[in-house]
Design a protein around this motif. Structure first.
Motif, PDB file in Angstrom:
ATOM      1  N   ARG A   7     -89.665  53.827 -48.297  1.00 18.81           N
ATOM      2  CA  ARG A   7     -88.634  54.542 -48.559  1.00 18.81           C
ATOM      3  C   ARG A   7     -87.513  54.254 -47.685  1.00 18.81           C
ATOM      4  NH1 ARG A   7     -91.717  60.321 -48.849  1.00 18.81           N
ATOM      5  NH2 ARG A   7     -93.202  60.029 -50.630  1.00 18.81           N
ATOM      6  N   HIS A   8     -87.606  53.587 -46.591  1.00 16.66           N
ATOM      7  CA  HIS A   8     -86.572  53.218 -45.783  1.00 16.66           C
ATOM      8  C   HIS A   8     -86.514  51.552 -45.697  1.00 16.66           C
ATOM      9  CE1 HIS A   8     -86.628  57.222 -44.424  1.00 16.66           C
ATOM     10  NE2 HIS A   8     -87.930  57.103 -44.434  1.00 16.66           N
ATOM     11  N   PRO A   9     -85.948  51.033 -46.811  1.00 16.32           N
ATOM     12  CA  PRO A   9     -85.669  49.531 -46.794  1.00 16.32           C
ATOM     13  C   PRO A   9     -85.004  48.950 -45.719  1.00 16.32           C
ATOM     14  CG  PRO A   9     -84.666  50.667 -48.584  1.00 16.32           C
ATOM     15  CD  PRO A   9     -85.280  51.594 -47.856  1.00 16.32           C
ATOM     16  N   LYS A  10     -83.965  49.672 -45.212  1.00 17.47           N
ATOM     17  CA  LYS A  10     -83.073  49.038 -44.302  1.00 17.47           C
ATOM     18  C   LYS A  10     -83.716  49.111 -42.934  1.00 17.47           C
ATOM     19  CE  LYS A  10     -78.702  50.678 -46.579  1.00 17.47           C
ATOM     20  NZ  LYS A  10     -77.553  51.627 -46.334  1.00 17.47           N
ATOM     21  N   VAL A  11     -84.742  49.738 -42.666  1.00 15.08           N
ATOM     22  CA  VAL A  11     -85.453  49.619 -41.377  1.00 15.08           C
ATOM     23  C   VAL A  11     -86.574  48.711 -41.510  1.00 15.08           C
ATOM     24  CG1 VAL A  11     -86.525  51.019 -39.567  1.00 15.08           C
ATOM     25  CG2 VAL A  11     -84.580  52.158 -40.879  1.00 15.08           C
TER      26      VAL A  11
END
Length: 288
Positions: A7-11
């Motif tokens: 759910r946190h593709p930027k991380v």
């Protein structure tokens, strides 16, 4: 855990998610996390080394460009009227400076639009599939910087493959993710061809030896890992070897860039000095 991280593709990128997912399924999550920690540490060190090697020449290039336009915008106008009194033909450096001054002042908006159109055109071309791959192919052949890009890409590929393979990720998925982690469209396309060869049942080591940018050592080490069944133990020294070569390439590039930058600055300063001094000497002769 992998779904929550997804759910946190930027991380968390695909490498992280695939490794975590495989670690959960195989029950080796602790080993996978240890591997990922080492992977992130080495990747950041490698990336920072490449950026630091290229930072100095970029700063000097920006400084030289700024000095040139400052001279053209504020210094050349003071000499234009004086040079206009000369009835002799002005030298080439002076004509270039005067024409550049006219392009900036008289036709400034046209020049700005042309520069903007050129920048936008180059940006769109590089973002295209063909342009991006062509630029990535050229980066691998640039003198001095090309070997650095190549060794850094090989090190990234081997380390990513080793991390995912030890986590238990399927070989085809490991190859696809490892190819995408390189950040070079040309090498990624070559490795995707390797993936298709593995799908046909061909050995991975034989496919890697077909990639011209990969030295024979890479394919030979993979072949040893395939035959011995100890791929991780074989690839760990290979990663260390290419990390060392990447560091040596960074040091060599830095050592070679400094004299080249010095020569470049000398040429720019000489050009600007000749553009001002040569007609001044002609004017002094005319006065005498």
């Amino acid at each position: 855990l992998s779904k929550a991280m997804g759910r946190h593709p930027k991380v968390f990128d695909r490498i992280f998610l695939n490794a975590i997912d495989a670690g959960q399924l195989s029950g080796k999550l602790d080993l996978v996390l240890t591997r990922l920690a080492a992977y992130i540490e080495v990747s950041l060190k490698r990336r920072d080394g490449v950026k630091s090697a290229l930072r100095y020449p970029l700063i000097v290039l920006v400084f030289c460009t700024g000095a040139f336009f400052f001279l053209v915008r504020f210094v050349v106008p003071k000499f234009v009227s004086m040079f206009a009194r000369l009835k002799t033909e002005l030298p080439l450096p002076t004509r270039i400076l005067i024409n550049t001054h006219k392009a900036i002042t008289t036709y400034g908006w046209i020049t700005g639009l042309c520069v903007l159109a050129l920048v936008v055109g180059i940006t769109l071309f590089l973002r295209s599939r063909f342009g991006g791959r062509l630029w990535d192919r050229l980066k691998l052949t640039i003198p001095l910087a090309g070997p650095l890009y190549t060794k850094s890409a090989i090190s990234t590929f081997v380390q990513t493959f080793n991390t995912l393979n030890e986590a238990g990720v399927p070989i085809l998925q490991t190859l696809e993710t490892s190819a995408q982690s390189i950040g070079n469209a040309e090498l990624e396309a070559r490795l995707q061809e390797t993936r298709h060869g593995v799908e046909r049942g061909e050995p991975l080591s034989a496919q890697l030896q077909k990639i011209p940018q990969f030295p024979p050592l890479v394919g030979q080490m993979f072949a040893v890992g395939e035959k011995s069944g100890r791929m991780s133990e074989i690839l760990d020294p290979l990663v260390a070897h290419y990390d060392m070569e990447t560091q040596q390439a960074i040091e060599g590039l830095t050592a070679a860039i400094e004299p080249m930058i010095t020569v470049l600055m000398g040429v720019v300063i000489l050009f600007m000095a000749l553009g001002i001094m040569l007609p001044s000497l002609s004017l002094m002769k005319a006065i005498k």
